[in-house]
Design a protein around this motif. Sequence first.
Motif, PDB file in Angstrom:
ATOM      1  N   UNK A 168      53.134  34.170  44.168  1.00  0.00           N
ATOM      2  CA  UNK A 168      51.927  34.432  44.954  1.00  0.00           C
ATOM      3  C   UNK A 168      51.403  35.842  44.732  1.00  0.00           C
ATOM      4  N   UNK A 169      52.315  36.805  44.719  1.00  0.00           N
ATOM      5  CA  UNK A 169      51.919  38.187  44.435  1.00  0.00           C
ATOM      6  C   UNK A 169      51.355  38.312  43.024  1.00  0.00           C
ATOM      7  N   UNK A 170      51.959  37.585  42.091  1.00  0.00           N
ATOM      8  CA  UNK A 170      51.480  37.621  40.709  1.00  0.00           C
ATOM      9  C   UNK A 170      50.052  37.131  40.586  1.00  0.00           C
ATOM     10  N   UNK A 171      49.742  36.019  41.240  1.00  0.00           N
ATOM     11  CA  UNK A 171      48.375  35.483  41.207  1.00  0.00           C
ATOM     12  C   UNK A 171      47.406  36.485  41.836  1.00  0.00           C
ATOM     13  N   UNK A 172      47.795  37.020  42.984  1.00  0.00           N
ATOM     14  CA  UNK A 172      46.942  38.000  43.654  1.00  0.00           C
ATOM     15  C   UNK A 172      46.704  39.222  42.767  1.00  0.00           C
ATOM     16  N   UNK A 173      47.770  39.740  42.179  1.00  0.00           N
ATOM     17  CA  UNK A 173      47.639  40.945  41.355  1.00  0.00           C
ATOM     18  C   UNK A 173      46.778  40.700  40.124  1.00  0.00           C
ATOM     19  N   UNK A 174      46.890  39.530  39.518  1.00  0.00           N
ATOM     20  CA  UNK A 174      46.043  39.223  38.363  1.00  0.00           C
ATOM     21  C   UNK A 174      44.569  39.161  38.767  1.00  0.00           C
ATOM     22  N   UNK A 175      44.288  38.542  39.903  1.00  0.00           N
ATOM     23  CA  UNK A 175      42.903  38.474  40.384  1.00  0.00           C
ATOM     24  C   UNK A 175      42.388  39.871  40.731  1.00  0.00           C
ATOM     25  N   UNK A 176      43.215  40.654  41.393  1.00  0.00           N
ATOM     26  CA  UNK A 176      42.822  42.016  41.752  1.00  0.00           C
ATOM     27  C   UNK A 176      42.577  42.854  40.500  1.00  0.00           C
ATOM     28  N   UNK A 177      43.461  42.734  39.526  1.00  0.00           N
ATOM     29  CA  UNK A 177      43.304  43.475  38.269  1.00  0.00           C
ATOM     30  C   UNK A 177      41.975  43.126  37.601  1.00  0.00           C
ATOM     31  N   UNK A 178      41.621  41.845  37.618  1.00  0.00           N
ATOM     32  CA  UNK A 178      40.334  41.438  37.048  1.00  0.00           C
ATOM     33  C   UNK A 178      39.168  42.075  37.775  1.00  0.00           C
ATOM     34  N   UNK A 179      39.258  42.145  39.094  1.00  0.00           N
ATOM     35  CA  UNK A 179      38.198  42.780  39.871  1.00  0.00           C
ATOM     36  C   UNK A 179      38.078  44.265  39.586  1.00  0.00           C
ATOM     37  N   UNK A 180      39.219  44.936  39.476  1.00  0.00           N
ATOM     38  CA  UNK A 180      39.192  46.375  39.174  1.00  0.00           C
ATOM     39  C   UNK A 180      38.617  46.606  37.777  1.00  0.00           C
ATOM     40  N   UNK A 181      38.990  45.741  36.835  1.00  0.00           N
ATOM     41  CA  UNK A 181      38.449  45.878  35.473  1.00  0.00           C
ATOM     42  C   UNK A 181      36.923  45.726  35.488  1.00  0.00           C
ATOM     43  N   UNK A 182      36.429  44.776  36.265  1.00  0.00           N
ATOM     44  CA  UNK A 182      34.978  44.577  36.353  1.00  0.00           C
ATOM     45  C   UNK A 182      34.274  45.794  36.949  1.00  0.00           C
ATOM     46  N   UNK A 183      34.893  46.433  37.931  1.00  0.00           N
ATOM     47  CA  UNK A 183      34.307  47.653  38.499  1.00  0.00           C
ATOM     48  C   UNK A 183      34.164  48.705  37.407  1.00  0.00           C
ATOM     49  N   UNK A 184      35.197  48.850  36.576  1.00  0.00           N
ATOM     50  CA  UNK A 184      35.175  49.851  35.503  1.00  0.00           C
ATOM     51  C   UNK A 184      34.218  49.477  34.382  1.00  0.00           C
TER      52      UNK A 184
END
Length: 132
Positions: free
Chosen positions: A52-68
Amino acid sequence: MTTTATRPRTLDLLRLTLRLDAVVTGANGAAYLAAAPWLTDLLGVPAGALRGLGVFLLAYAGGVWLVAARPRVSGVATEVVVGANLLWAAASVAAVVTDRFPLTGVGTAWVLLQAAVVAGFAAAQLAALRSR
């Protein structure tokens, strides 16, 4: 006083801190997903929670990448990332203090190290944002 010569460097630093955060977070999430059964014994976190943490972290990482990745890095979006990182760091420390999981010694060290790294990302992102 910010000169035009320093603005690109500051923006590059902000993008760099966001991208580095996204890469490290994504790698962590991928490891939790791919190696959950093996990490359970090492860290003391149940495999289901790691997934569950892995799925969340992957989604969060994608969002942070989009911000950048935006042509102009949004200050508001960066502040959201900073806030989320600080919340993650605090929740990680709270998980250790409250014995949320039956962490091993390695697991405790890992969670606290992760909290420190994430808080470091937040501090670097906030400093880069304020100096632009």
